[in-house]
Design an enzyme around this catalytic site. Structure first.
Site, mmCIF file in Angstrom:
data_model
loop_
_atom_site.group_PDB
_atom_site.id
_atom_site.type_symbol
_atom_site.label_atom_id
_atom_site.label_comp_id
_atom_site.label_asym_id
_atom_site.label_seq_id
_atom_site.Cartn_x
_atom_site.Cartn_y
_atom_site.Cartn_z
ATOM 1 N N GLU A 220 -2.280 -0.333 -8.690
ATOM 2 C CA GLU A 220 -3.742 -0.302 -8.575
ATOM 3 C C GLU A 220 -4.241 1.103 -8.274
ATOM 4 O OE1 GLU A 220 -6.134 -2.897 -5.860
ATOM 5 O OE2 GLU A 220 -4.404 -4.208 -6.086
ATOM 6 N N LYS B 18 0.849 -1.188 0.000
ATOM 7 C CA LYS B 18 0.000 0.000 0.000
ATOM 8 C C LYS B 18 0.886 1.240 0.000
ATOM 9 C CE LYS B 18 -4.133 -1.958 0.361
ATOM 10 N NZ LYS B 18 -5.224 -1.742 -0.615
ATOM 11 N N ASP C 126 -0.572 -0.489 -4.520
ATOM 12 C CA ASP C 126 -1.963 -0.030 -4.504
ATOM 13 C C ASP C 126 -2.020 1.349 -3.851
ATOM 14 O OD1 ASP C 126 -4.660 0.336 -4.482
ATOM 15 O OD2 ASP C 126 -5.148 -1.490 -3.361
ATOM 16 N N ASP D 118 -9.358 -0.502 -9.648
ATOM 17 C CA ASP D 118 -10.025 -1.197 -8.541
ATOM 18 C C ASP D 118 -11.280 -0.412 -8.173
ATOM 19 O OD1 ASP D 118 -10.886 -2.571 -6.353
ATOM 20 O OD2 ASP D 118 -9.114 -2.268 -5.121
ATOM 21 N N LYS E 61 -13.937 -7.355 -7.240
ATOM 22 C CA LYS E 61 -14.260 -7.754 -5.860
ATOM 23 C C LYS E 61 -15.745 -8.036 -5.778
ATOM 24 C CE LYS E 61 -10.527 -5.157 -3.703
ATOM 25 N NZ LYS E 61 -10.154 -3.838 -3.172
HETATM 26 MG MG MG Z 1 -7.093 -1.990 -4.329
#
Ligand code: MG
Length: 361
Positions: free
Chosen positions: A215, A161, A189, A240, A264
């Site tokens: 991402e 992240k 991400d 995303d 997702k």
């Molecule tokens: Mg993500």
């Protein structure tokens, strides 16, 4: 076969390692676990896990929506997946997490009724899928040590992240690359943290550390910004938060705005809609990843892994949330081989035999 009841169970348990992302921090697994009960004795298991930072939903709202949908769905054959989804769509707008919980449970029933594991029913390309492991935002040294531990444990892709400040992000990724060596893949991400030119500038700099993909570099609503970054980045860009459902996917691939899509179940409302995204993306030559919410506790991850294994165009997985739990809230489901491979159960449906007593009490 008819649905006779949909039971809900609230789950809220602390994560072993809270996960900080650019939008905030996730400290607990939070889920509405559902049992879809039928008149012939088959029970389907599902999970709706609200991610307040991503979808804006919360547990009370998800439970209330599932209970409202229960009244609309009693009497419907749960194996009629298109009919179930149509009833849910016309009963309530959005509320994808509640819809995902019911959609997953109905797919579980479909598999049990057919005597087939879900991954075979959905396509059967493979019976297993490999996941990465995520490292949240922290001091560079702590992130590097955690990434090294995960790599030593057997993960060969580390998702990192980023998205707080240019210099901190450089320090983090540099430290992680130095710790894990050249052979471990690093995917990043940013969770919407940057804007177009800023994103290109920082990704160019971060690309020195051999980055597999980035991402969601820009805000979810900024399709033009996403296309600008994709057109100008030396690293593949994945949507995303910018890709909720099949309509978003169609727009993104039509405009050549992304290289990759992260699906997702909690964004799109379940397996039925997720398959549409996979097909649209495949037709455009865009590969997909199957991801999860950090709040998920494993039932939905079993469903996502089943889809990920089943379909050729799902080439990556980020299905690591349940690794953060001391105990899973159910029995059965996938097993783990060599740390990173999720091996799907060959029992019918999701292969989940029941919820743990502490969930039911
Ligand atoms: Mg993500």
């Amino acid at each position: 076969m008819k649905i006779t009841d949909i039971r809900t169970h609230r789950l809220e348990v602390p994560l072993a390692h809270p996960l900080r992302i650019s939008l905030g921090i996730v400290t607990h697994a939070i889920s509405c676990l559902v049992e879809v009960v039928t008149d012939d004795g088959i029970i389907g298991y599902g999970e709706g896990s609200p991610g307040p930072l991503i979808t804006g939903e919360n547990l009370a709202g998800t439970v209330a929506t599932v209970e409202m949908l229960r009244d609309k769905l009693i009497g419907t054959d749960p194996r009629d997946i298109e009919a179930v989804n149509a009833i849910m769509s016309r009963s309530v707008a959005y509320a994808m997490t509640a819809k995902a919980a019911i959609d997953i449970a109905c797919h579980d029933i479909l598999g049990k009724s057919a005597g087939l594991p879900l991954y075979k029913l959905l396509g059967g390309f493979s019976g297993e899928i490999e996941t990465d492991m995520t490292v949240g935002i922290d001091e560079p040294g702590k992130m590097a040590a955690l990434a090294k531990k995960h790599a030593d444990d057997g993960f060969d892709t580390i998702k990192t992240k980023v998205g707080t400040s240019f210099s901190d992000d450089i320090s983090r990724v540099k430290a992680i690359r130095e710790a894990v060596g050249p052979d471990v893949k690093i995917r990043l991400d940013a969770n919407q943290a940057w804007h177009g030119k800023e994103a290109v500038r920082i990704i160019e700099r971060l690309s020195e550390y051999d980055i597999e993909l980035v991402e969601q570099p820009v805000p979810r609503y900024d399709f033009d910004g996403l296309k600008f970054v994709t057109d100008n980045s030396p690293v593949p860009i994945m949507a995303d938060e910018g890709c909720w459902d099949s309509k978003d996917a169609l727009r993104l691939v039509s405009e050549h705005a992304v290289d990759l899509i992260n699906i997702k179940l909690m964004k799109c409302g379940g397996l039925h809609e997720a398959m549409k995204i996979v097909h649209i993306a495949e037709a455009a030559g865009v590969e997909c990843m199957l991801g999860c919410m950090a709040e998920e506790s494993g039932i939905a991850i079993n469903a996502a892994a089943s889809l990920g294994a089943a379909m050729k165009n799902i080439t990556r997985a980020d299905l690591d949330a349940s690794f953060s739990l001391a105990e899973l809230p159910f029995d059965g489901g996938f097993s783990i081989k060599d740390t990173r491979h999720l091996i799907l159960s060959d029992e019918p449906g999701l292969g989940i035999s029941g919820l743990k007593p502490w969930v039911l009490s």
